[in-house]
Design a protein around this motif. Structure first.
Motif, PDB file in Angstrom:
ATOM      1  N   ALA A   1       7.066  13.062  -7.845  1.00  0.00           N
ATOM      2  CA  ALA A   1       8.264  12.697  -7.093  1.00  0.00           C
ATOM      3  C   ALA A   1       7.836  11.887  -5.871  1.00  0.00           C
ATOM      4  O   ALA A   1       7.003  12.339  -5.076  1.00  0.00           O
ATOM      5  N   ILE A   2       8.384  10.682  -5.723  1.00  0.00           N
ATOM      6  CA  ILE A   2       7.913   9.768  -4.685  1.00  0.00           C
ATOM      7  C   ILE A   2       8.269  10.262  -3.286  1.00  0.00           C
ATOM      8  O   ILE A   2       7.442  10.199  -2.361  1.00  0.00           O
ATOM      9  N   ALA A   3       9.486  10.765  -3.102  1.00  0.00           N
ATOM     10  CA  ALA A   3       9.951  11.117  -1.755  1.00  0.00           C
ATOM     11  C   ALA A   3       9.035  12.125  -1.052  1.00  0.00           C
ATOM     12  O   ALA A   3       8.683  11.916   0.116  1.00  0.00           O
ATOM     13  N   PRO A   4       8.632  13.233  -1.690  1.00  0.00           N
ATOM     14  CA  PRO A   4       7.738  14.160  -0.980  1.00  0.00           C
ATOM     15  C   PRO A   4       6.405  13.526  -0.593  1.00  0.00           C
ATOM     16  O   PRO A   4       5.850  13.852   0.458  1.00  0.00           O
ATOM     17  N   VAL A   5       5.898  12.617  -1.435  1.00  0.00           N
ATOM     18  CA  VAL A   5       4.635  11.953  -1.098  1.00  0.00           C
ATOM     19  C   VAL A   5       4.828  11.073   0.136  1.00  0.00           C
ATOM     20  O   VAL A   5       4.009  11.087   1.063  1.00  0.00           O
ATOM     21  N   LEU A   6       5.924  10.308   0.165  1.00  0.00           N
ATOM     22  CA  LEU A   6       6.200   9.468   1.329  1.00  0.00           C
ATOM     23  C   LEU A   6       6.362  10.311   2.596  1.00  0.00           C
ATOM     24  O   LEU A   6       5.867   9.946   3.667  1.00  0.00           O
ATOM     25  N   MET A   7       7.026  11.439   2.469  1.00  0.00           N
ATOM     26  CA  MET A   7       7.343  12.254   3.639  1.00  0.00           C
ATOM     27  C   MET A   7       6.133  13.028   4.159  1.00  0.00           C
ATOM     28  O   MET A   7       6.016  13.267   5.358  1.00  0.00           O
ATOM     29  N   GLU A   8       5.230  13.417   3.259  1.00  0.00           N
ATOM     30  CA  GLU A   8       4.212  14.402   3.627  1.00  0.00           C
ATOM     31  C   GLU A   8       2.781  13.886   3.636  1.00  0.00           C
ATOM     32  O   GLU A   8       1.906  14.515   4.238  1.00  0.00           O
ATOM     33  N   ALA A   9       2.506  12.755   3.010  1.00  0.00           N
ATOM     34  CA  ALA A   9       1.108  12.338   2.827  1.00  0.00           C
ATOM     35  C   ALA A   9       0.476  11.848   4.125  1.00  0.00           C
ATOM     36  O   ALA A   9      -0.741  11.973   4.303  1.00  0.00           O
ATOM     37  N   GLY A  10       1.267  11.250   5.028  1.00  0.00           N
ATOM     38  CA  GLY A  10       0.670  10.688   6.231  1.00  0.00           C
ATOM     39  C   GLY A  10      -0.214   9.494   5.945  1.00  0.00           C
ATOM     40  O   GLY A  10      -1.117   9.169   6.721  1.00  0.00           O
ATOM     41  N   ARG A  11       0.038   8.817   4.834  1.00  0.00           N
ATOM     42  CA  ARG A  11      -0.727   7.647   4.420  1.00  0.00           C
ATOM     43  C   ARG A  11       0.237   6.564   3.942  1.00  0.00           C
ATOM     44  O   ARG A  11       1.343   6.888   3.486  1.00  0.00           O
ATOM     45  N   PRO A  12      -0.158   5.291   4.004  1.00  0.00           N
ATOM     46  CA  PRO A  12       0.667   4.267   3.367  1.00  0.00           C
ATOM     47  C   PRO A  12       0.719   4.501   1.866  1.00  0.00           C
ATOM     48  O   PRO A  12      -0.302   4.856   1.245  1.00  0.00           O
ATOM     49  N   VAL A  13       1.902   4.330   1.292  1.00  0.00           N
ATOM     50  CA  VAL A  13       2.111   4.588  -0.129  1.00  0.00           C
ATOM     51  C   VAL A  13       2.588   3.295  -0.789  1.00  0.00           C
ATOM     52  O   VAL A  13       3.599   2.723  -0.375  1.00  0.00           O
ATOM     53  N   LEU A  14       1.865   2.842  -1.798  1.00  0.00           N
ATOM     54  CA  LEU A  14       2.255   1.655  -2.557  1.00  0.00           C
ATOM     55  C   LEU A  14       3.032   2.116  -3.774  1.00  0.00           C
ATOM     56  O   LEU A  14       2.483   2.778  -4.665  1.00  0.00           O
ATOM     57  N   VAL A  15       4.317   1.775  -3.819  1.00  0.00           N
ATOM     58  CA  VAL A  15       5.194   2.162  -4.927  1.00  0.00           C
ATOM     59  C   VAL A  15       5.249   0.995  -5.908  1.00  0.00           C
ATOM     60  O   VAL A  15       5.653  -0.116  -5.548  1.00  0.00           O
ATOM     61  N   VAL A  16       4.852   1.256  -7.156  1.00  0.00           N
ATOM     62  CA  VAL A  16       4.756   0.206  -8.176  1.00  0.00           C
ATOM     63  C   VAL A  16       5.884   0.400  -9.186  1.00  0.00           C
ATOM     64  O   VAL A  16       5.910   1.404  -9.901  1.00  0.00           O
ATOM     65  N   PRO A  17       6.819  -0.538  -9.271  1.00  0.00           N
ATOM     66  CA  PRO A  17       7.878  -0.422 -10.279  1.00  0.00           C
ATOM     67  C   PRO A  17       7.343  -0.743 -11.666  1.00  0.00           C
ATOM     68  O   PRO A  17       6.242  -1.282 -11.810  1.00  0.00           O
ATOM     69  N   PRO A  18       8.098  -0.408 -12.717  1.00  0.00           N
ATOM     70  CA  PRO A  18       7.630  -0.705 -14.070  1.00  0.00           C
ATOM     71  C   PRO A  18       7.544  -2.202 -14.323  1.00  0.00           C
ATOM     72  O   PRO A  18       8.218  -2.999 -13.679  1.00  0.00           O
ATOM     73  N   ARG A  19       6.658  -2.551 -15.252  1.00  0.00           N
ATOM     74  CA  ARG A  19       6.465  -3.930 -15.706  1.00  0.00           C
ATOM     75  C   ARG A  19       5.901  -4.851 -14.627  1.00  0.00           C
ATOM     76  O   ARG A  19       6.070  -6.066 -14.697  1.00  0.00           O
ATOM     77  N   VAL A  20       5.230  -4.287 -13.623  1.00  0.00           N
ATOM     78  CA  VAL A  20       4.488  -5.091 -12.657  1.00  0.00           C
ATOM     79  C   VAL A  20       3.016  -5.029 -13.041  1.00  0.00           C
ATOM     80  O   VAL A  20       2.440  -3.953 -13.124  1.00  0.00           O
ATOM     81  N   ARG A  21       2.418  -6.182 -13.262  1.00  0.00           N
ATOM     82  CA  ARG A  21       1.036  -6.220 -13.731  1.00  0.00           C
ATOM     83  C   ARG A  21       0.088  -6.945 -12.771  1.00  0.00           C
ATOM     84  O   ARG A  21      -1.055  -6.576 -12.628  1.00  0.00           O
ATOM     85  N   GLY A  22       0.554  -8.014 -12.138  1.00  0.00           N
ATOM     86  CA  GLY A  22      -0.321  -8.763 -11.241  1.00  0.00           C
ATOM     87  C   GLY A  22      -0.579  -8.026  -9.938  1.00  0.00           C
ATOM     88  O   GLY A  22       0.187  -7.150  -9.521  1.00  0.00           O
ATOM     89  N   GLU A  23      -1.676  -8.392  -9.261  1.00  0.00           N
ATOM     90  CA  GLU A  23      -1.975  -7.805  -7.959  1.00  0.00           C
ATOM     91  C   GLU A  23      -0.924  -8.228  -6.936  1.00  0.00           C
ATOM     92  O   GLU A  23      -0.600  -9.410  -6.831  1.00  0.00           O
ATOM     93  N   PRO A  24      -0.394  -7.300  -6.157  1.00  0.00           N
ATOM     94  CA  PRO A  24       0.551  -7.676  -5.099  1.00  0.00           C
ATOM     95  C   PRO A  24      -0.192  -8.103  -3.839  1.00  0.00           C
ATOM     96  O   PRO A  24      -1.376  -7.810  -3.670  1.00  0.00           O
ATOM     97  N   GLY A  25       0.539  -8.789  -2.953  1.00  0.00           N
ATOM     98  CA  GLY A  25      -0.006  -9.049  -1.632  1.00  0.00           C
ATOM     99  C   GLY A  25      -0.292 -10.498  -1.316  1.00  0.00           C
ATOM    100  O   GLY A  25      -0.914 -10.782  -0.286  1.00  0.00           O
ATOM    101  N   ARG A  26       0.163 -11.431  -2.146  1.00  0.00           N
ATOM    102  CA  ARG A  26      -0.038 -12.854  -1.833  1.00  0.00           C
ATOM    103  C   ARG A  26       1.095 -13.391  -0.958  1.00  0.00           C
ATOM    104  O   ARG A  26       0.861 -14.171  -0.047  1.00  0.00           O
ATOM    105  N   ARG A  27       2.313 -12.983  -1.250  1.00  0.00           N
ATOM    106  CA  ARG A  27       3.476 -13.363  -0.436  1.00  0.00           C
ATOM    107  C   ARG A  27       4.206 -12.063  -0.078  1.00  0.00           C
ATOM    108  O   ARG A  27       4.722 -11.374  -0.963  1.00  0.00           O
TER     109      ARG A  27
END
Length: 270
Positions: free
Chosen positions: A127-153
């Motif tokens: 479950a994404i929400a508890p990880v976002l709320m409790e991890a204390g770390r940046p969380v990269l959420v990847v939707p389905p059908r994304v294959r290329g590396e993110p972060g160019r734009r």
């Protein structure tokens, strides 16, 4: 600042191999160790006749979870080949709690957002929400059908809040190496949110950055998604759950809307 340790959740969803490959590619880009994580609780015995029967059921159920963990580890090993170094973190715990626990030794946590037509992720679904709320770390959420590396734009969905500040700080390795960064603010009072100062700060880190003030016609979340699409962004950076999670669940909010609607990766922090 860079990422030395990246943690990726592993389950049986259809998109898991793509998510692990994406995380492995990021580990290669940042010369980081990639750790895979999966966990599930051992179900409680049902209708046990006595303590021996309960113990026998527990051992059988535990063995089944361990077999599933071996399968998850095999998926990780098969798809993480691009990473320079790998590690495995299996456990007998609630999936989200296990990921939060192992996140103590990670600079970035990578999780998947299931699509509506996807196969059930099985016992290891996070479950994404508890990880976002409790991890204390940046969380990269990847939707389905994304294959290329993110972060160019990259679109930074800026609102002057502790959550957004943490998200920007946690995204610096992406922001410094991006081809283009757009700091976008939306809603009433957007001119007072300090976007120009944030852009100047990112420029000092070497980012190629511009500032945009948006005027939403529907909602802030929809306007950010439209802006990201129009500018061919492959990553959105934003704070998560500036309001309480309960309020977002009842009334809706930018975090909830973007999590469910985005087709590009989102780096979020609470």
């Amino acid at each position: 600042m860079s990422y030395a340790n990246i943690l990726v959740s592993v389950d049986f969803a259809e998109s898991t191999p793509d998510r692990v490959r994406l995380a492995a590619a990021l580990a290669r880009r940042f010369d980081a160790t990639l750790a895979g994580a999966a966990a599930a609780e051992v179900p409680a015995p049902l209708f046990a006749h006595d303590i021996r029967d309960a113990q026998a059921q527990h051992e059988r159920l535990k063995a089944e979870v361990l077999v599933d963990l071996e399968q998850a580890q095999a998926i990780f090993a098969r798809c993480a080949g691009a990473a320079p170094r790998t590690a495995w973190c299996g456990g007998l715990d609630r999936p989200s709690a296990h990921l939060v626990d192992k996140g103590r030794a990670a600079d970035l946590i990578v999780v998947g957002r299931a699509g509506e037509s996807e196969i059930d992720p099985g016992p290891f679904g996070v479950a994404i929400a508890p990880v976002l709320m409790e991890a204390g770390r940046p969380v990269l959420v990847v939707p389905p059908r994304v294959r290329g590396e993110p972060g160019r734009r990259i679109v930074v969905a800026w609102k002057d809040s502790p959550e957004a500040r943490r998200a920007v700080a946690g995204a610096l390795p992406f922001l410094r190496s991006a081809d283009r960064v757009f700091v976008a603010t939306a809603g009433e009072g957007a001119r007072l949110e300090g976007a120009d100062e944030v852009a100047a700060h990112l420029a000092l880190h070497g980012a190629s950055v511009a500032t945009h003030l948006l005027s939403p016609t529907v909602s802030d979340g929809d306007e950010i998604l439209r802006f990201a699409h129009d500018h061919q962004a492959d990553l959105i950076v934003m704070g998560a759950y500036g309001h309480s999670r309960l309020r977002e669940w009842i009334f809706g909010g930018a975090t909830r809307h973007i999590l469910h609607a985005t087709k590009v990766c989102c780096l979020m922090a609470h």
